[in-house]
Design a protein around this motif. Structure first.
Motif, mmCIF file in Angstrom:
data_model
loop_
_atom_site.group_PDB
_atom_site.id
_atom_site.type_symbol
_atom_site.label_atom_id
_atom_site.label_comp_id
_atom_site.label_asym_id
_atom_site.label_seq_id
_atom_site.Cartn_x
_atom_site.Cartn_y
_atom_site.Cartn_z
ATOM 1 N N LEU A 16 74.844 21.959 40.560
ATOM 2 C CA LEU A 16 74.855 20.809 39.666
ATOM 3 C C LEU A 16 75.387 21.207 38.293
ATOM 4 O O LEU A 16 76.166 20.466 37.675
ATOM 5 C CB LEU A 16 73.444 20.228 39.566
ATOM 6 N N TYR A 17 74.989 22.381 37.811
ATOM 7 C CA TYR A 17 75.487 22.905 36.538
ATOM 8 C C TYR A 17 77.019 22.931 36.552
ATOM 9 O O TYR A 17 77.671 22.455 35.617
ATOM 10 C CB TYR A 17 74.930 24.317 36.321
ATOM 11 N N ASN A 18 77.589 23.500 37.617
ATOM 12 C CA ASN A 18 79.051 23.607 37.694
ATOM 13 C C ASN A 18 79.710 22.231 37.646
ATOM 14 O O ASN A 18 80.676 22.022 36.911
ATOM 15 C CB ASN A 18 79.468 24.342 38.966
ATOM 16 N N ARG A 19 79.200 21.294 38.430
ATOM 17 C CA ARG A 19 79.809 19.966 38.485
ATOM 18 C C ARG A 19 79.694 19.237 37.150
ATOM 19 O O ARG A 19 80.671 18.659 36.657
ATOM 20 C CB ARG A 19 79.184 19.121 39.591
ATOM 21 N N LEU A 20 78.508 19.263 36.534
ATOM 22 C CA LEU A 20 78.325 18.555 35.265
ATOM 23 C C LEU A 20 79.129 19.209 34.140
ATOM 24 O O LEU A 20 79.654 18.513 33.262
ATOM 25 C CB LEU A 20 76.842 18.477 34.913
ATOM 26 N N ALA A 21 79.239 20.528 34.160
ATOM 27 C CA ALA A 21 80.071 21.211 33.163
ATOM 28 C C ALA A 21 81.538 20.831 33.360
ATOM 29 O O ALA A 21 82.258 20.568 32.392
ATOM 30 C CB ALA A 21 79.882 22.716 33.259
ATOM 31 N N ASP A 22 81.991 20.788 34.611
ATOM 32 C CA ASP A 22 83.377 20.385 34.896
ATOM 33 C C ASP A 22 83.655 18.969 34.402
ATOM 34 O O ASP A 22 84.728 18.677 33.888
ATOM 35 C CB ASP A 22 83.658 20.429 36.398
ATOM 36 N N ASP A 23 82.673 18.088 34.584
ATOM 37 C CA ASP A 23 82.835 16.694 34.177
ATOM 38 C C ASP A 23 82.716 16.508 32.668
ATOM 39 O O ASP A 23 83.080 15.455 32.154
ATOM 40 C CB ASP A 23 81.782 15.809 34.849
ATOM 41 N N GLY A 24 82.173 17.507 31.959
ATOM 42 C CA GLY A 24 81.952 17.365 30.523
ATOM 43 C C GLY A 24 80.847 16.374 30.208
ATOM 44 O O GLY A 24 80.808 15.806 29.124
ATOM 45 N N ASP A 25 79.925 16.185 31.154
ATOM 46 C CA ASP A 25 78.811 15.252 30.971
ATOM 47 C C ASP A 25 77.682 15.980 30.243
ATOM 48 O O ASP A 25 76.731 16.466 30.851
ATOM 49 C CB ASP A 25 78.344 14.730 32.334
#
Length: 142
Positions: free
Chosen positions: A20-29
């Motif tokens: 989840l960390y990776n995905r949210l960091a990628d999204d800039g959320d």
């Protein structure tokens, strides 16, 4: 090491936290990303600065949407309601026009985690990059 049901459950939950960390960091959320930390959590980039608390962490995450975050198999040690983790990380620049990807940096995340009522959260996350930070930030346009 005893692999009981609680250990396996905790291990899986920490792995899901990393994903989840990776995905949210990628999204800039930044707001959702900051919720992955405890209220008093810290994110430290070796040679740069430490972001303290969810507000600062959220602001820092908002600047990462040009980067793809990849982590490999973690080394996790769990002791009751706290855990330690070391995981290899890779960062890849994603062109704003989505025309290219370019390797940026590798390094390690060295983490202290806490079990909270919401589940496992990062208490202290340290990013220790293998490359010169000036070159890394230039590639990421930060």
């Amino acid at each position: 090491m005893t692999l009981d049901v609680q250990f396996l459950s905790d291990y899986i939950e920490i792995r899901r936290l990393n994903a989840l960390y990776n995905r949210l960091a990628d999204d800039g959320d930044g707001d959702a990303y900051a919720q992955l930390y405890t209220e008093d959590g810290e994110f430290h980039i070796v040679g740069n600065q430490t972001y303290c608390g969810r507000e600062e962490i959220a602001a820092a995450a908002a600047a990462t949407s040009v980067t793809i975050h990849v982590t490999t198999e973690p080394e996790i040690e769990i002791d009751g309601d706290s855990a330690a983790q070391r995981v290899r990380m890779l960062s890849v620049y994603r062109g704003e026009d989505l025309s290219k990807n370019e390797f940026v940096a590798s390094g390690w995340y060295i983490d202290q985690l806490k079990r909270t009522p919401e589940g496992w959260r990062y208490f202290r996350r340290c990013a220790d990059l293998d490359l010169d930070l000036t070159a890394v930030f230039e590639k990421m346009s930060i």
